[in-house]
Write a protein that holds these residues in place. Structure first.
Motif, PDB file in Angstrom:
ATOM      1  N   ARG A  95       0.836  -1.190   0.000  1.00  0.00           N
ATOM      2  CA  ARG A  95       0.000   0.000   0.000  1.00  0.00           C
ATOM      3  C   ARG A  95       0.876   1.248   0.000  1.00  0.00           C
ATOM      4  N   ALA A  96       0.450   2.248  -0.746  1.00  0.00           N
ATOM      5  CA  ALA A  96       1.166   3.512  -0.759  1.00  0.00           C
ATOM      6  C   ALA A  96       1.003   4.193   0.596  1.00  0.00           C
ATOM      7  N   PRO A  97       2.055   4.810   1.124  1.00  0.00           N
ATOM      8  CA  PRO A  97       1.938   5.470   2.427  1.00  0.00           C
ATOM      9  C   PRO A  97       0.963   6.644   2.363  1.00  0.00           C
ATOM     10  N   VAL A  98       0.182   6.814   3.412  1.00  0.00           N
ATOM     11  CA  VAL A  98      -0.773   7.923   3.507  1.00  0.00           C
ATOM     12  C   VAL A  98      -0.124   9.036   4.316  1.00  0.00           C
ATOM     13  N   ARG A  99       0.051  10.195   3.690  1.00  0.00           N
ATOM     14  CA  ARG A  99       0.792  11.280   4.330  1.00  0.00           C
ATOM     15  C   ARG A  99      -0.054  12.528   4.585  1.00  0.00           C
TER      16      ARG A  99
END
Length: 238
Positions: A95-99
């Motif tokens: 999963r792409a990191p949530v920033r």
């Protein structure tokens, strides 16, 4: 002498998808829409010239189609099989990191309901398939047939089963959802049901992406027609 067939050249397709900007372009088109080159450049975070080069490679590789309208060229995925490839890759990718709060909201909406090319996916798609199987509207496991009760229910929804059956693609198949890890309904039937849901305003497209938003009307309609009461646990749009 026996004829020998070479294996498919999957490396050629893999190399096209592996470049981050091209992957972003393909992901942006996963909802089945056609977008202009300028919009795809913005979504991929590259210059128009760079986007043009990437689009040319994707066209040459058979992953995209293009249509001209006046001075503009609009790009879309070459077909549902390309979307299937991307969905499979999503299931095995980190999963792409949530920033940011914006990214967190987008991830939540995509998990609730989205289009997988042209059919309903996310929790909404998984719950709908489970409800149709439980109600006896569909039978099967990896591929499905519509029962007489299902014919009646889908006719009430406004889904054109005859058109779905005439399609050259698979009629009704299970597609493992990459966020839910359970199947949603794909194929011509899944696409026709999603078309009807949007046409009845039970779901609306999110202007910012491929998420779908359940409407108040849709929440009531799905609960009454398919017993999909779990879909109303998030706040519908009015």
């Amino acid at each position: 002498m026996a004829e020998h067939h070479a294996d498919a050249d999957i490396a050629a397709v893999a190399s096209l998808i592996a470049e981050p900007a091209r992957a972003a372009v393909l992901t942006a088109l996963l909802d089945g829409r056609a977008l202009a080159a300028g919009e795809l450049a913005r979504l991929a975070g590259v210059s128009p010239a760079t986007a043009s080069a990437h689009l040319a490679r994707l066209l040459d590789g058979g992953l995209l189609r293009v249509a001209s309208q006046g001075r503009h060229r609009y790009y879309r995925l070459a077909g549902p099989e390309v979307a299937e490839i991307l969905e499979v890759l999503a299931r095995v990718s980190p999963r792409a990191p949530v920033r940011s709060l914006r990214q967190s909201r987008r991830a939540r909406l995509l998990g609730e309901a989205r289009t997988c090319y042209d059919h309903l996916a996310g929790r909404a798609g998984v719950e709908l398939l489970a409800a149709m199987l439980a109600a006896g509207h569909l039978t099967g496991a990896d591929s499905f047939e519509v029962t007489p009760a299902g014919e009646e229910a889908l006719a009430g929804l406004g889904a054109d089963l005859a058109a779905a059956r005439r399609s050259r693609r698979r009629f009704a198949a299970a597609c493992l959802d990459w966020t839910e890890r359970r199947p949603h309904l794909a194929g011509a039937l899944g696409a026709e049901i999603t078309r009807a849901l949007l046409e009845r305003d039970w779901y609306r497209r999110d202007p910012a992406g491929r998420a779908l938003r359940l409407t108040e009307l849709g929440g009531k309609g799905l609960a009454a027609m398919f017993s999909c009461k779990g879909l109303t646990s998030h706040t519908p749009v009015t």
